[in-house]
Design a protein around this motif. Structure first.
Motif, PDB file in Angstrom:
ATOM      1  N   UNK A  26     -36.492 -17.825  21.691  1.00 54.53           N
ATOM      2  CA  UNK A  26     -36.380 -17.338  20.315  1.00 54.53           C
ATOM      3  C   UNK A  26     -36.011 -15.865  20.247  1.00 54.53           C
ATOM      4  N   UNK A  27     -35.920 -15.193  21.388  1.00 55.54           N
ATOM      5  CA  UNK A  27     -35.456 -13.814  21.416  1.00 55.54           C
ATOM      6  C   UNK A  27     -36.528 -12.754  21.244  1.00 55.54           C
ATOM      7  N   UNK A  28     -37.774 -13.084  21.503  1.00 56.24           N
ATOM      8  CA  UNK A  28     -38.849 -12.098  21.413  1.00 56.24           C
ATOM      9  C   UNK A  28     -38.742 -11.118  22.581  1.00 56.24           C
ATOM     10  N   UNK A  29     -39.172  -9.864  22.403  1.00 56.09           N
ATOM     11  CA  UNK A  29     -39.211  -8.923  23.533  1.00 56.09           C
ATOM     12  C   UNK A  29     -40.209  -9.397  24.601  1.00 56.09           C
ATOM     13  N   UNK A  30     -40.000  -8.973  25.850  1.00 54.13           N
ATOM     14  CA  UNK A  30     -40.851  -9.436  26.954  1.00 54.13           C
ATOM     15  C   UNK A  30     -42.320  -9.093  26.751  1.00 54.13           C
ATOM     16  N   UNK A  31     -42.612  -7.872  26.306  1.00 56.63           N
ATOM     17  CA  UNK A  31     -44.014  -7.483  26.136  1.00 56.63           C
ATOM     18  C   UNK A  31     -44.685  -8.320  25.055  1.00 56.63           C
ATOM     19  N   UNK A  32     -43.975  -8.617  23.978  1.00 60.98           N
ATOM     20  CA  UNK A  32     -44.536  -9.432  22.903  1.00 60.98           C
ATOM     21  C   UNK A  32     -44.687 -10.885  23.348  1.00 60.98           C
ATOM     22  N   UNK A  33     -43.754 -11.359  24.158  1.00 61.64           N
ATOM     23  CA  UNK A  33     -43.829 -12.720  24.688  1.00 61.64           C
ATOM     24  C   UNK A  33     -45.091 -12.905  25.515  1.00 61.64           C
ATOM     25  N   UNK A  34     -45.377 -11.949  26.382  1.00 58.92           N
ATOM     26  CA  UNK A  34     -46.549 -12.052  27.248  1.00 58.92           C
ATOM     27  C   UNK A  34     -47.835 -11.992  26.433  1.00 58.92           C
ATOM     28  N   UNK A  35     -47.909 -11.057  25.501  1.00 57.60           N
ATOM     29  CA  UNK A  35     -49.124 -10.902  24.691  1.00 57.60           C
ATOM     30  C   UNK A  35     -49.373 -12.140  23.827  1.00 57.60           C
ATOM     31  N   UNK A  36     -48.340 -12.609  23.136  1.00 59.74           N
ATOM     32  CA  UNK A  36     -48.515 -13.780  22.271  1.00 59.74           C
ATOM     33  C   UNK A  36     -48.856 -15.029  23.068  1.00 59.74           C
ATOM     34  N   UNK A  37     -48.202 -15.232  24.204  1.00 58.83           N
ATOM     35  CA  UNK A  37     -48.477 -16.433  24.990  1.00 58.83           C
ATOM     36  C   UNK A  37     -49.891 -16.400  25.559  1.00 58.83           C
ATOM     37  N   UNK A  38     -50.377 -15.232  25.976  1.00 54.96           N
ATOM     38  CA  UNK A  38     -51.753 -15.128  26.465  1.00 54.96           C
ATOM     39  C   UNK A  38     -52.761 -15.402  25.362  1.00 54.96           C
ATOM     40  N   UNK A  39     -52.545 -14.809  24.204  1.00 55.39           N
ATOM     41  CA  UNK A  39     -53.489 -14.999  23.092  1.00 55.39           C
ATOM     42  C   UNK A  39     -53.535 -16.459  22.654  1.00 55.39           C
ATOM     43  N   UNK A  40     -52.379 -17.062  22.469  1.00 55.26           N
ATOM     44  CA  UNK A  40     -52.337 -18.446  21.982  1.00 55.26           C
ATOM     45  C   UNK A  40     -52.878 -19.406  23.029  1.00 55.26           C
TER      46      UNK A  40
END
Length: 54
Positions: A26-40
Motif C-alpha cells: 500500500x506504499x507505507x513508509x518502512x518505519x510506519x510499516x514496522x510499527x503498525x504491523x507490530x502493534x496490530x
C-alpha cells in the motif's frame, strides 16, 4: 500453557509478516510499516491468548 503460547506465537509471527507485506504494497513508509504491523499483530496475539485462556 506451552501449547497456547506456541500457537499464539506462530499466529503473531505469521500475521506480522502478512501485515508488513500488505503495508509495503500500500506504499507505507518502512518505519510506519514496522510499527503498525507490530502493534496490530501483538493486539491479535493478546486477544487470542486471553480468549483461549478463559
Amino acid at each position: 500453557m506451552d501449547d497456547k503460547f506456541g500457537v499464539c506465537g506462530l499466529i503473531w509471527i505469521v500475521s506480522m509478516f502478512l501485515l508488513i507485506g500488505a503495508f509495503r504494497e500500500w506504499g507505507f513508509p518502512n518505519w510506519l510499516t514496522i510499527i503498525l504491523s507490530l502493534i496490530i499483530s501483538l493486539t491479535i496475539f493478546t486477544w487470542i491468548y486471553i480468549k483461549w485462556d478463559k
